[in-house]
Enzyme design. Structure first.
Site, mmCIF file in Angstrom:
data_model
loop_
_atom_site.group_PDB
_atom_site.id
_atom_site.type_symbol
_atom_site.label_atom_id
_atom_site.label_comp_id
_atom_site.label_asym_id
_atom_site.label_seq_id
_atom_site.Cartn_x
_atom_site.Cartn_y
_atom_site.Cartn_z
ATOM 1 N N GLU A 241 18.543 38.259 36.646
ATOM 2 C CA GLU A 241 19.532 37.168 36.650
ATOM 3 C C GLU A 241 20.388 37.208 37.920
ATOM 4 O OE1 GLU A 241 19.438 34.755 34.668
ATOM 5 O OE2 GLU A 241 18.142 35.605 33.135
ATOM 6 N N ASN B 283 20.209 34.472 40.963
ATOM 7 C CA ASN B 283 21.414 33.733 41.352
ATOM 8 C C ASN B 283 21.656 33.806 42.858
ATOM 9 O OD1 ASN B 283 22.024 32.818 38.828
ATOM 10 N ND2 ASN B 283 23.709 34.233 38.449
ATOM 11 N N ARG C 267 18.266 24.715 35.435
ATOM 12 C CA ARG C 267 19.036 25.946 35.194
ATOM 13 C C ARG C 267 19.824 25.707 33.909
ATOM 14 N NH1 ARG C 267 17.398 30.115 36.972
ATOM 15 N NH2 ARG C 267 15.620 29.341 38.099
HETATM 16 N N1 ATP Z 1 25.294 34.534 43.797
HETATM 17 C C1 ATP Z 1 25.865 33.339 43.613
HETATM 18 N N2 ATP Z 1 26.284 32.594 44.664
HETATM 19 C C2 ATP Z 1 26.832 31.360 44.476
HETATM 20 N N3 ATP Z 1 27.034 30.787 43.266
HETATM 21 C C3 ATP Z 1 26.639 31.479 42.179
HETATM 22 C C4 ATP Z 1 26.052 32.782 42.271
HETATM 23 N N4 ATP Z 1 25.780 33.228 41.022
HETATM 24 C C5 ATP Z 1 26.179 32.253 40.179
HETATM 25 N N5 ATP Z 1 26.703 31.194 40.852
HETATM 26 C C6 ATP Z 1 27.300 29.977 40.246
HETATM 27 O O1 ATP Z 1 27.608 30.256 38.890
HETATM 28 C C7 ATP Z 1 26.925 29.326 38.015
HETATM 29 C C8 ATP Z 1 26.545 30.030 36.720
HETATM 30 O O2 ATP Z 1 25.561 31.057 36.954
HETATM 31 P P1 ATP Z 1 24.579 31.449 35.767
HETATM 32 O O3 ATP Z 1 23.604 32.452 36.270
HETATM 33 O O4 ATP Z 1 25.381 31.812 34.572
HETATM 34 O O5 ATP Z 1 23.843 30.069 35.437
HETATM 35 P P2 ATP Z 1 22.728 29.309 36.300
HETATM 36 O O6 ATP Z 1 22.170 30.209 37.339
HETATM 37 O O7 ATP Z 1 23.275 28.018 36.743
HETATM 38 O O8 ATP Z 1 21.604 29.041 35.188
HETATM 39 P P3 ATP Z 1 20.545 30.123 34.635
HETATM 40 O O9 ATP Z 1 21.004 31.473 35.080
HETATM 41 O O10 ATP Z 1 20.588 29.972 33.133
HETATM 42 O O11 ATP Z 1 19.248 29.740 35.196
HETATM 43 C C9 ATP Z 1 25.768 28.816 38.834
HETATM 44 O O12 ATP Z 1 25.329 27.537 38.394
HETATM 45 C C10 ATP Z 1 26.347 28.785 40.249
HETATM 46 O O13 ATP Z 1 27.128 27.631 40.460
HETATM 47 MG MG MG Z 2 21.541 32.153 36.931
#
Ligand code: ATP
Ligand code: MG
Lengths: 114, 142
Positions: free
Chosen positions: B46, B50, B104
């Site tokens: 995860e 990200n 996502r």
């Molecule tokens: N490393 C990162 N750099 C920039 N923004 C991030 C990062 N990690 C998370 N985010 C932001 O936080 C939000 C939530 O992250 P999360 O992993 O919970 O959900 P997601 O990646 O959108 O969906 P999923 O993980 O279920 O595929 C993301 O949509 C993004 O906007």
């Molecule tokens: Mg994610």
């Protein structure tokens, strides 16, 4: 990751083998979507009995197909997921939206569109 | 001397499986249960995904992982120098995502939080993001 698609009477069984992550999600998604539309699929069963790993990218793939199948008036089920996969399937709330079965056979019976 | 490893790899999706497998192999020294090992791999996947998807968004960049063991506690840090997060509290909410069009589901942080004992997210816009996760592994019963 490897996958096999088997279609029979508008039921599509997608068996995903190995690991499902972001790297493979696009390929899986595109392959399934073509088949769903071409064959007018009404029941989509994800056979996860040979899947060793899945993260939120897999949840996204299943949710996305659920959206598509709803538009076509069809259903989505998951069959044979291991404990580790069930944990994230439950956490994501997917288990409240789709049928979860032990085997493809059960899913075929339970998921039948009346 | 402390037990630790450092990994450094480009922001490409093909490294996601490599990253979680390597952290898993490092954690395996503590004889984790199958469930603990799978939790750790999922949480790492995860965080790395990200960094690739949100941090660098297809642009070139490096992802850094440090893993350390102290007693039965595993610490994993995943760092990127990408776009950063404006509102971390909002980003950590279940189902919050800035990329619904890429299918996502906004579950990544929730999975990391649930599968590990603790999660800290340090982020600044245009600077990058550092995710620190800790998990104490169960002691094997004789
Ligand atoms: N490393 C990162 N750099 C920039 N923004 C991030 C990062 N990690 C998370 N985010 C932001 O936080 C939000 C939530 O992250 P999360 O992993 O919970 O959900 P997601 O990646 O959108 O969906 P999923 O993980 O279920 O595929 C993301 O949509 C993004 O906007
Ligand atoms: Mg994610």
């Amino acid at each position: 990751m490897d996958m096999t698609l088997t279609e029979h009477h508008k039921t599509l069984v997608v068996k995903i083998i190995g690991e499902l992550d972001h790297h493979y999600a696009t390929r899986i998604r595109e392959t399934i979507d073509i088949e769903i539309k071409d064959k007018d699929i009404r029941l989509l069963i994800f056979d996860l009995s040979a899947l060793e790993f899945m993260d939120s990218s897999g949840i996204g793939v299943i949710m996305g197909r659920l959206r598509l199948m709803k538009q076509q008036g069809g259903k989505v089920c998951v069959a044979g997921a291991k404990d580790s996969l069930n944990k994230i399937i439950c956490l994501s709330g997917l288990s409240g939206l789709i049928g979860i079965y032990h085997s493809v056979e059960e899913a075929m019976k339970g998921g039948q569109v009346a | 001397m402390k037990d630790f490893i450092n990994l450094e790899f480009p922001s490409k999706s093909s490294y996601e499986s490599f990253a979680r497998a390597t952290v898993g192999a490092f954690a395996a020294r503590l004889d984790p249960t199958i469930e603990e090992l799978s939790d750790i791999k999922t949480a790492v996947s995860e965080a790395v995904t990200n960094a690739v998807v949100h941090g660098y968004r297809g642009k070139e960049g490096m992802i850094y992982i440090t893993c350390a063991l102290e007693g039965r506690e595993l610490t994993v840090e995943v760092t990127d120098q990408g776009s950063g997060i404006r509102d971390v509290e909002e980003a950590r909410q279940p189902l919050f995502t800035t990329k619904p069009e890429e299918e996502r589901s906004g579950m990544g942080f929730t999975i990391m939080e649930t599968f590990m004992d603790s999660l800290t997210v340090d982020s600044a816009p245009e600077k990058g993001t550092k995710v620190v996760m800790k998990k104490v592994l169960s002691t094997m019963e004789a």
